[in-house]
Enzyme design. Sequence first.
Site, PDB file in Angstrom:
ATOM      1  N   HIS A 195       0.805  -1.530  -0.010  1.00  0.00           N
ATOM      2  CA  HIS A 195       0.012   0.016   0.312  1.00  0.00           C
ATOM      3  C   HIS A 195       0.765   1.614  -0.275  1.00  0.00           C
ATOM      4  O   HIS A 195       0.164   2.469  -0.340  1.00  0.00           O
ATOM      5  CB  HIS A 195      -1.126   0.210   1.248  1.00  0.00           C
ATOM      6  N   ASP A 208      -2.050 -10.452  -2.686  1.00  0.00           N
ATOM      7  CA  ASP A 208      -3.102 -10.044  -0.901  1.00  0.00           C
ATOM      8  C   ASP A 208      -4.232 -10.105  -1.312  1.00  0.00           C
ATOM      9  O   ASP A 208      -5.033  -9.139  -2.533  1.00  0.00           O
ATOM     10  CB  ASP A 208      -1.741  -8.813  -1.147  1.00  0.00           C
ATOM     11  N   HIS A 211      -5.909  -7.401  -0.593  1.00  0.00           N
ATOM     12  CA  HIS A 211      -5.887  -6.414  -0.653  1.00  0.00           C
ATOM     13  C   HIS A 211      -5.744  -5.376  -1.873  1.00  0.00           C
ATOM     14  O   HIS A 211      -4.541  -5.849  -2.708  1.00  0.00           O
ATOM     15  CB  HIS A 211      -5.904  -5.061   0.045  1.00  0.00           C
ATOM     16  N   ASP A 238      -5.037 -12.943   3.524  1.00  0.00           N
ATOM     17  CA  ASP A 238      -5.514 -12.003   3.646  1.00  0.00           C
ATOM     18  C   ASP A 238      -7.062 -12.466   2.905  1.00  0.00           C
ATOM     19  O   ASP A 238      -8.041 -12.401   3.139  1.00  0.00           O
ATOM     20  CB  ASP A 238      -5.623 -11.163   4.066  1.00  0.00           C
TER      21      ASP A 238
END
Length: 355
Positions: free
Chosen positions: A170, A207, A209, A297
């Site tokens: 991120h 991931d 996200h 995740d």
Amino acid sequence: MSDLVPVIRSDTHLAHIGLIELASGVEIPCFESPERILAIEAALEADGGFAFEPPAEHGRAPILAVHDATMVEVFELAWTDALAAGGDGSRAMFPDVFLIGAYKERMAIEGMPASAHHRLGAFLFDTATPIVGGTWDAALGAVDVAVSAAERVVSGAPLAYGLCRPPGHHAARGMLGGYCYFNNAAIAAEWLRRDGGVRKVAILDIDYHHGNGTQQIFWERGDVLYLSLHADPARAYPYFSGYAGEVGAGDGVGLTRNWPLAARTGLDEYAVALAEALGMIAAFAPDAPLVISAGFDTFERDPIGDLALRTQDYREIGRMIASLRMPAVVLQEGGYAVDALGDNAVALLSGLRGA
Ligand code: Q9C
Ligand code: ZN
């Protein structure tokens, strides 16, 4: 008997602790904890197929090849400046004003606050990314882990696993957020280009996200392919990027691709998207090791995710990626179901090594 897979790991992350995040205004213990990495290490150790190695120190050069120098400086000074301004050091630190795009709209204003913990508000995009006394050294250590894992593969290992913590995908060129400070995978990819003697690098981000930071860093690059499978940002963090229409620009047109996934996506649907991504990697024909931003995740019981992958699915995902027959650098990103992280990591790595 196959060779042991090198796992690059460091203890510097252990002092990045006592973290809290604000989730919809409520203060909660941060999901991104040291126990995550300790759980993975315990499972790799028990498996026996892995060899732990310390990272080499790479200093700031690989970081400054990717990140804005002022952001790096402000991050480095933020904690000590907060203490100097009267913080007692017992609490994780967030700035209280964020310099969003609309703040300066139509105005010529140039001033900056004196203290770095206030300046940080110009470089942070969320309230999930606390700074404590150990954060800076942990972030430097995670970069050393990532670059050392890349180095290991360049010098002949078919597969290496970098246990990066904090995670990185991120973090953009001039922006921290999403538990991330430095973009470990982007730094490893750029290091491969500048120092690893390669021309083209592919990054596969699995991931839960969207890796907004990695996408931004390589948006206009013709030499780096960025592919991400993730929860649809219409419902999932980071909300403002990761939609299917985002494909890069300039030299990088077509070299960014996103696969937003529906809630409860399981292996069958996931594998369809993954197969498309793998086809793009094969067509791009990188001469560098594949860089994998690996988050768990996507797991069915992850406390902040809503996809439905099971432990054995990570082995199949690893096998599918291994069918590319490319050397690979696996870098740890997210994954917060601590009790399952070890099994999920062993499954992915086993699939990747062809077991
Ligand atoms: N209620 C990574 O997985 N916000 N970052 C979560 C949960 C932050 C995730 C909100 C999520 C950041 C590397
Ligand atoms: Zn994640």
